[in-house]
Design an enzyme around this catalytic site. Structure first.
Site, PDB file in Angstrom:
ATOM      1  N   LYS A  95       0.901  -1.283   0.101  1.00  0.00           N
ATOM      2  CA  LYS A  95       0.167   0.052  -0.018  1.00  0.00           C
ATOM      3  C   LYS A  95       0.846   1.284   0.159  1.00  0.00           C
ATOM      4  CE  LYS A  95      -4.104   1.831   0.195  1.00  0.00           C
ATOM      5  NZ  LYS A  95      -5.091   1.676  -0.765  1.00  0.00           N
ATOM      6  N   ASP A 134      -2.201 -12.427   5.139  1.00  0.00           N
ATOM      7  CA  ASP A 134      -3.436 -13.144   6.045  1.00  0.00           C
ATOM      8  C   ASP A 134      -4.768 -13.001   5.169  1.00  0.00           C
ATOM      9  OD1 ASP A 134      -4.519 -14.384   8.171  1.00  0.00           O
ATOM     10  OD2 ASP A 134      -5.265 -12.212   8.878  1.00  0.00           O
ATOM     11  N   ASP A 155      -6.870 -15.848   2.386  1.00  0.00           N
ATOM     12  CA  ASP A 155      -8.198 -16.464   2.763  1.00  0.00           C
ATOM     13  C   ASP A 155      -9.158 -16.116   1.463  1.00  0.00           C
ATOM     14  OD1 ASP A 155      -7.745 -17.040   5.298  1.00  0.00           O
ATOM     15  OD2 ASP A 155      -9.870 -16.192   6.129  1.00  0.00           O
TER      16      ASP A 155
HETATM   17  C1  IPM Z   1      -3.700 -17.656   9.728  1.00  0.00           C
HETATM   18  C2  IPM Z   1      -4.494 -17.138  10.792  1.00  0.00           C
HETATM   19  C3  IPM Z   1      -3.743 -16.478  12.165  1.00  0.00           C
HETATM   20  C4  IPM Z   1      -2.990 -15.183  11.393  1.00  0.00           C
HETATM   21  C5  IPM Z   1      -4.538 -16.103  13.155  1.00  0.00           C
HETATM   22  C6  IPM Z   1      -5.278 -17.323  13.787  1.00  0.00           C
HETATM   23  C7  IPM Z   1      -3.794 -15.540  14.274  1.00  0.00           C
HETATM   24  O1  IPM Z   1      -5.680 -16.379  10.441  1.00  0.00           O
HETATM   25  O2  IPM Z   1      -2.739 -18.262  10.044  1.00  0.00           O
HETATM   26  O3  IPM Z   1      -4.051 -17.026   8.774  1.00  0.00           O
HETATM   27  O4  IPM Z   1      -3.729 -14.249  11.221  1.00  0.00           O
HETATM   28  O5  IPM Z   1      -1.851 -15.537  10.939  1.00  0.00           O
HETATM   29 MG    MG Z   2      -5.728 -16.088   8.298  1.00  0.00          MG
END
Ligand code: IPM
Ligand code: MG
Length: 357
Positions: free
Chosen positions: A192, A248, A252
């Site tokens: 960013k 992170d 996802d």
């Molecule tokens: C991941 C998870 C962790 C992170 C959490 C559970 C602390 O979301 O491994 O992606 O944010 O790294």
């Molecule tokens: Mg995560």
């Protein structure tokens, strides 16, 4: 016979059930390829809090350091949600990553052919296949920066700090370029830099590291644009290089393109040989103990363990192939489709083992 030591951090929620399936798969491969694995259990997260009062007991760090590799399930659950931040299960996870120096987190977002219809993205956007590697910095940035509560103009306030040093950026950038060299030779740096000073240093440093990799193509995206491009045109990506928090979030998102968060594995690597392997999903306390959790991300993580910690490319490839094959006919509820057999966590583990034999 060669003997390897794996420390298991089963953790909370669905953690124990999914790790059990990955252990079954590892044992089949150990028999097949003639090596032996010695497992040690250690406590991390909520189970550690219940047993010892802290999410990462010192014995757990020792048990991990004494191993050749660590296989982790997941941590966290409603029961521990109201504890102060440093005593939450998640603090144990961050603690073990940091204690073992696991700064490089590799998260492959691969779409398995039979799962194409489970992806919310249209077929023509995905094309024949999708294979993105997210390289996430794992021991720096806002996850580990100074944080706290204070008062601002008489009002309660809180802060977290995003900070990166040049060496931290250099080493993760080198990992991304090295990984890209073995793939399609393209790195997309995500930051960013239009707003954040830490991102501007990040980008400058990535550009310098890139000079040592003239054979690898480099481009840059701001994180908001990257989030959009991932669903608009995911095939433009080969390796995504990014910070702890952006990685992170984007991993996802990438997991949904791949059909289910229950499918994404990860490897957390250091400069040494010790690695920690875990699915990217959480402990799913809502479905824990019901035998419905998808164990495939953990089984694929065990495959990454064989590849990166034991150097067993062939055995690792067999795990990937078995997972691809099992998806043709059997599915856990998260990815179930008409025409496939609906199976439990343990049945899925057994089916993968049968294919590995
Ligand atoms: C991941 C998870 C962790 C992170 C959490 C559970 C602390 O979301 O491994 O992606 O944010 O790294
Ligand atoms: Mg995560």
């Amino acid at each position: 016979m060669k003997n390897y030591k794996i420390t298991l951090l089963k953790g909370d929620g669905i953690g124990p059930e999914i790790v059990e399936q990955a252990v079954k798969a590892l044992n089949v491969l150990a028999d097949k390829h003639g090596f032996h694995i010695e497992y040690t259990d250690a406590l991390l997260g909520g189970v550690a809090i219940d047993a010892t009062g802290v999410p990462l007991p010192p014995e757990t760090v020792e048990a991990c350091k004494a191993a050749d590799a660590v296989l982790l399930g997941a941590v966290g659950g409603y029961k521990w949600d109201t504890l102060p931040g440093h005593l939450r299960p998640e603090a144990g996870l961050l603690g073990i990553r940091s204690a073992l120096g696991l700064y490089a987190n590799l998260r492959p977002a691969v779409i398995f052919g039979p799962l194409k219809s489970a992806s919310p993205i249209k077929d023509e956007i995905i094309g024949d296949s999708l294979d993105i590697m997210v390289v996430r910095e794992l021991t720096g940035g806002i996850y580990f920066g100074e944080r706290g509560r204070k008062e601002v103009k008489g009002q309660p306030a809180a802060f977290d700090t995003e900070m990166y040093t040049v060496p931290e950026i250099e080493r993760i950038a080198r990992v991304a370029f090295d990984v890209a060299r073995k793939r399609n030779k393209k790195v997309t740096n995500v930051d960013k830099a239009n707003v954040l000073e830490s991102s501007r240093l990040w980008r400058e440093t990535v550009l310098k590291v890139a000079e040592g990799y003239p054979d690898v193509e480099l481009n840059h995206l701001y994180v908001d644009n990257a989030a959009m491009q991932l669903v608009r045109n995911p095939r433009q990506f080969d390796v995504i290089l990014t910070s702890n928090i952006f990685g992170d979030i984007l991993s996802d998102e990438a997991s949904q393109i791949a059909g289910s968060i229950g499918m994404l594995a990860s490897a957390s690597l250091s400069d040494g040989t010790l690695g920690l392997y875990e699915p990217i999903h959480g402990s799913a306390p809502d479905i824990a103990g019901q035998g419905v959790a998808n164990p495939l991300a953990t089984i694929l993580s065990a495959g990454m363990l064989l590849r990166y910690s034991f150097g067993m490319e062939q055995a690792a490839g067999q795990i990937d192939a078995a997972v691809a094959a099992v998806l043709e006919t059997a599915r856990t509820p998260d990815i179930w489709e008409e025409g496939c057999k609906r199976v439990s966590t343990a049945e899925m583990g057994d089916l993968v083992c049968a294919l590995l034999k």
